[in-house]
Every structure is written in C-alpha cells, then in structure tokens.
Design an enzyme around this catalytic site. Structure first.
Site, short mmCIF file in Angstrom:
data_model
loop_
_atom_site.label_atom_id
_atom_site.label_comp_id
_atom_site.label_asym_id
_atom_site.label_seq_id
_atom_site.Cartn_x
_atom_site.Cartn_y
_atom_site.Cartn_z
N LYS A 53 0.84 -1.20 0.00
CA LYS A 53 0.00 0.00 0.00
C LYS A 53 0.88 1.25 0.00
CE LYS A 53 -4.03 -1.76 2.49
NZ LYS A 53 -4.97 -1.62 1.38
N ARG A 74 -10.29 -11.51 1.10
CA ARG A 74 -11.09 -12.61 0.51
C ARG A 74 -10.39 -13.95 0.68
NH1 ARG A 74 -11.17 -9.31 -4.98
NH2 ARG A 74 -10.94 -7.70 -3.39
N1 BES Z 1 -8.19 -3.66 3.83
C1 BES Z 1 -8.32 -3.23 2.50
C2 BES Z 1 -9.61 -2.46 2.22
C3 BES Z 1 -9.77 -1.13 2.90
C4 BES Z 1 -9.51 0.03 2.21
C5 BES Z 1 -10.23 -1.06 4.18
C6 BES Z 1 -9.69 1.24 2.83
C7 BES Z 1 -10.41 0.15 4.82
C8 BES Z 1 -10.14 1.31 4.13
C9 BES Z 1 -8.29 -4.44 1.56
O1 BES Z 1 -7.59 -5.55 1.99
C10 BES Z 1 -7.64 -3.97 0.30
O2 BES Z 1 -6.51 -3.62 0.33
N2 BES Z 1 -8.39 -3.98 -0.78
C11 BES Z 1 -7.92 -3.56 -2.04
C12 BES Z 1 -8.46 -4.53 -3.05
C13 BES Z 1 -7.78 -4.48 -4.37
C14 BES Z 1 -6.35 -4.88 -4.25
C15 BES Z 1 -8.51 -5.40 -5.31
C16 BES Z 1 -8.41 -2.16 -2.30
O3 BES Z 1 -9.47 -1.80 -1.79
O4 BES Z 1 -7.75 -1.39 -2.97
ZN ZN Z 2 -5.52 -5.44 1.47
#
Ligand code: BES
Ligand code: ZN
Ligand code: ZN
Length: 484
Positions: free
Chosen positions: A262, A336
């Site tokens: 991230k 997931r």
């Molecule tokens: N934990 C995150 C989602 C999230 C985003 C929670 C903002 C709280 C606030 C999740 O694991 C994630 O990183 N999702 C990705 C999915 C993508 C890689 C398909 C996302 O949301 O960008």
């Molecule tokens: Zn994630």
C-alpha cells in the site's frame, strides 16, 4: 448508571430535568418558564435545540434542559439519536428524563427508553488509548440517568446498556494499534469473552489450521512472524432449530498490502482491518447477554498481512480449504483469501446461513462513501430481513450487485480463481469471490471499509471506530425471534 421511576414531583426533584417541548405542546408545570424563555430565544422549539434553564424559584432541580422537538410529521431513529446526542452534551451529574414529553417521536415508551439508553451509552464512549495525560472527556461522569415512565422500563434500559456496551467493546478492539492487537491478542479476547458468556469455543493454532487445509488463509499469514488463529465461538439457545447462522468477521489485524504494498497514505489506518471480526464479537456478546433464542456461530480467521521472504507474491497459487485453487494477482486483496476459508470452515461445521462482515475494499468507499455499508447477497429474502434490521437500528446499508462479477473471478490461466480481477467495481469483485465459496448457502456480505471508522467526531461519538453493524446484527436475530 440508568434507572427508572414511575413518577416524580417536578418541583421537588433536585437532579437536572430533561423535558421535550413543542410550540403547541409544553408540559403544564413548565408553561410559565417556557413562555418567558421563548421571548429571548426564537429557536427554542426548533428540532434538537437544547436550552438550559437554571431555576430561580419554585423548582429545586439543578437545571432544566428544554429539548426542542420541532414539528416533523414522522421522526426516525436518527432524529432520536440527534436529540440524545445533544442532551448528553448538556448533562452534568444526576439527571431525570421525562419520557412522556418525548412521545411526539414515538409513543412506544420501551423503545424510547432503550434507544435513549443505547445512544447516550454510545455518545459517551471514549478510547483511553495510551495518552499519559488525562483529558476532560474522560473525566466527565454522567451520574445517574433516571427515566420517568408510566410503565416498568427496566428491561428496555438493560437492552440499551447491552447494545451500547457491546458496540463500545467492538470499538475498543478496533481502536487498538497493531502492536497491541495481534491475532493472538484477538484470540485471547475471544476466549475470555466465550468463558465470560459461557459459550462453547475452539481456538485453532497454526498447526491445527494447517491440518484443516486452510491454504488461502495460511497464505496471507506467510509474511508475518506472528502465528494466525482461527477463532470459533458457538452460541446455542434454540435446540429445536437446525438453523445455525455463522457470523464471519474479517480479522486482518494489520494490512500493509504485502508485496503489492500500500502507498504510505493508505497504509496508515490499516490497524482497523479487523473491524469485521470485532463487530461479530460484539454481536455475539449482545446476543448472548440478551439470551436470544437463536443459534449463532462466530468464525474469524485472524492474521496480519505483512512482508518477509516467506510472504506470498503475485503469481503464487494457493489451495483453499474447499480444494478450489486461487491465483494471487494482488497480495493486497488478502481479505477474501482469509474469508473464503472461514466460509468453507463455517459451512463444514454446520452453518446453514452466513453473514460476513469485512473491511474488504476501498471500492465500496468509492461507490457509497463513508456513511453507508455495502450489502451483497445470494438470497434476496434473507437480505430483505437484514435490511429491515439495519433500518430499525439506524445503520445505513445499500445493496450492490454480485452475479455480473462472478465470471471475472474465475479467469485464470493456472487456477480456478484469481483474487483480483480489476479495479472497476472491485467491491463487487470481492463479494463475487466470496459468493463462489458460499455457494448455495444463504449469504450476506457487508463491506464496512467506509463505515467502520470516522475521521472526526460524529453523531454517535468521537473520531475512530464506530462499531458499525453490531446493533443491526443483533436486531436481525431479535426480529427473527419475535416470529418464533
Ligand atoms: N483492507 C483493505 C480495504 C480497505 C480500504 C479497508 C480502505 C479500509 C479502508 C483491503 O484488503 C484492500 O486492500 N483492498 C484492495 C483490493 C484491491 C487490491 C482489489 C483495495 O481496496 O484497494
Ligand atoms: Zn488489502
Ligand atoms: Zn485488508
């Protein structure tokens, strides 16, 4: 502390009196005062205007809080929450709420008392955290809140207290930083909760999770030096019913994204990636304390998503507990991976319905913003019942599609599924992947990525965790119990 009384002498009461008023509807003992006050203050009767009056003579109370109720045709639970939030800010020491003066909002005395107790309990939440200096907020004591009501409302008070406390426990778990809330700490909390509530439980360590064959869940854990835990709590209070609802919470205690790292601005805050797990623990706490006649499981696959030379990388293929294989395209779509195995585990252990709660995607924030939870389902009747529970709890949800997104999840040259089909509509991609593992079992997925936390103080409390979905989950079972 909350308590109730059938009646009081308003002239002799020494605590602060809380009185709802409308222009055409001022309780008679207060008419002369209100007549005088309205000359000075035009907004006196406006909705959620709180005016403090300090008695001169005739009354012995510390103060009267006059609460303008406005003149709406219909009031919602949010209106009541707005009013309670304002009342709370005006409360000092002991207070007495004259419930019948709030009847314009609802004639249902027990409902008013339950929701007032619950809301005040939520609004006064603070997370002590690790500040070494005491803040004023923490020092504010509420004193005793007495409801004056024509009927015994002690059950309503108890219910409101249970709901607020369970939600606040959820908030506490979510507000803890990663170094204080690991999979191990979360499992310890769950075990203590189970012992306290007298629930059957089993906590699986890494070896036991390996024995279960949870390859997708374990893949996420590979980059972490802290072991994963599979948490399973069982609440059984309806032996005649084969129906068991599993509440499955995403329990990623920290999400760095893994090798699909991230950016620094979106990593901060990822201590809250176990808000789904915290919500289902809050829900089962309230369900058990309320002794609802239902059968509920909690299942949490708890792990961090970190990086090391052991960590998964894009292109890896993992074998899930169901036997289906998944190609990892993005290590940040880890939720997931943990959830599909939790879903398979829940089904194998007798769950006949599934509700998962997860901070699954940033996509749901793009779609619905920060105040609405994304709802997904494979069973419209089940969803309808849940939607009604959400409405009655004042928690907003909005349904998003699943089926058109399934096909893309199945696209992979090397495996049965891929974990990240793309960015366009990825809240639905996440949901579709879960749906593939829920199969025919009635299932609801709640994406709380937007709603599990607030950046600044809000109607029901301070910035930080909201404990979203605890009260709606409890409400669902409460509504269903009424049908038995
Ligand atoms: N934990 C995150 C989602 C999230 C985003 C929670 C903002 C709280 C606030 C999740 O694991 C994630 O990183 N999702 C990705 C999915 C993508 C890689 C398909 C996302 O949301 O960008
Ligand atoms: Zn994630
Ligand atoms: Zn995540």
């Amino acid at each position: 502390m909350f308590t109730w009384k059938k009646e009081i002498d308003v002239y002799r009461e020494t605590a602060t009196l809380v009185v709802g008023i409308q222009e055409q509807n001022v309780p008679s003992p207060f008419l002369p005062i209100v007549d005088k006050l309205k000359e000075k203050k035009d907004q006196l009767f406006d909705f959620a205007t709180v005016t403090e009056w300090l008695p001169i003579d005739g009354f012995q109370c510390r103060a009267v809080l006059f609460v303008g109720l406005g003149n709406k045709e219909k009031y919602t639970i949010k209106d009541l929450q707005t009013i309670c939030s304002k009342i709370y800010k005006g409360l000092k020491d002991d207070s007495v709420i004259l419930v019948d003066t709030f009847y314009p909002l609802s004639q249902d005395t027990a409902w008013l008392v339950e929701k007032m107790t619950e809301t005040i309990g939520l609004v006064r939440y603070t997370f002590r955290g690790y500040k070494t200096k005491k803040t004023e907020d923490l020092e504010k004591t509420l004193g005793t809140v007495t409801f004056v009501a024509p009927e015994d409302v002690s059950a309503a008070i108890e219910s409101g207290v249970i709901l607020a406390e369970a939600t606040n426990h959820t908030r506490d778990l979510v507000n803890e930083p990663r170094n204080k809330m690991t999979p191990l700490t979360l499992a310890d909390y769950a075990r203590d909760l189970a012992l306290q509530l007298g629930l059957e439980f089993k906590i699986f360590d890494k070896k036991e999770i390996e024995a279960l064959g949870m390859g997708a869940f374990l893949a996420v854990n590979q980059g972490s030096s802290i072991e994963p835990r599979l948490i399973h709590l069982k609440y059984r209070n309806r032996p005649s019913d084969p129906q068991v609802t599993a509440l499955i919470g995403k329990g990623v205690t920290y999400d760095t994204g893994g090798y699909s790292l991230k950016p620094r601005t979106s990593m901060a805050g990822m201590k809250t990636d176990m808000a789904g797990a915290a919500a289902v623990l809050g829900a089962i706490e309230a369900i058990a304390k309320k002794k609802l006649p239902v059968n509920v499981d909690v299942v949490i696959a708890a792990t961090e998503n970190l990086i090391s030379s052991e960590a998964i990388v894009p292109d890896d293929v993992v074998v899930s507990m169901s036997g289906k294989t998944i190609e990892i395209l993005n290590t940040d779509a880890e939720g997931r991976l943990t959830l599909v195995d939790a879903i398979t585990y829940a089904k194998k252990n007798g769950a006949t319905r599934l509700i998962d709660v997860a901070t699954l995607t940033g996509g749901v924030i793009t779609a619905l913003g920060l105040d609405i939870t994304g709802g997904f389902t494979n069973n419209q009747d089940f969803y309808k019942a849940f939607e009604e529970a959400a409405k009655q709890s004042g928690e907003d949800i909005w349904q998003l599609p699943v089926d058109p997104f399934r096909e893309a999840c199945r696209k992979s040259d090397v495996a049965d599924y891929n974990n990240s089909p793309g960015r366009e509509g990825h809240a639905s991609f996440g949901a579709a992947m879960l749906a593939e593992f829920a199969e025919d079992t009635p299932w609801i997925h709640l994406d709380i990525a937007g709603t599990s936390g607030k950046r600044s103080d809000y109607l029901l409390g301070p910035a930080g965790a909201t404990g979203v979905m605890v009260r709606t989950l409890v409400k669902l079972f409460e509504l269903e119990s009424q049908l038995f």
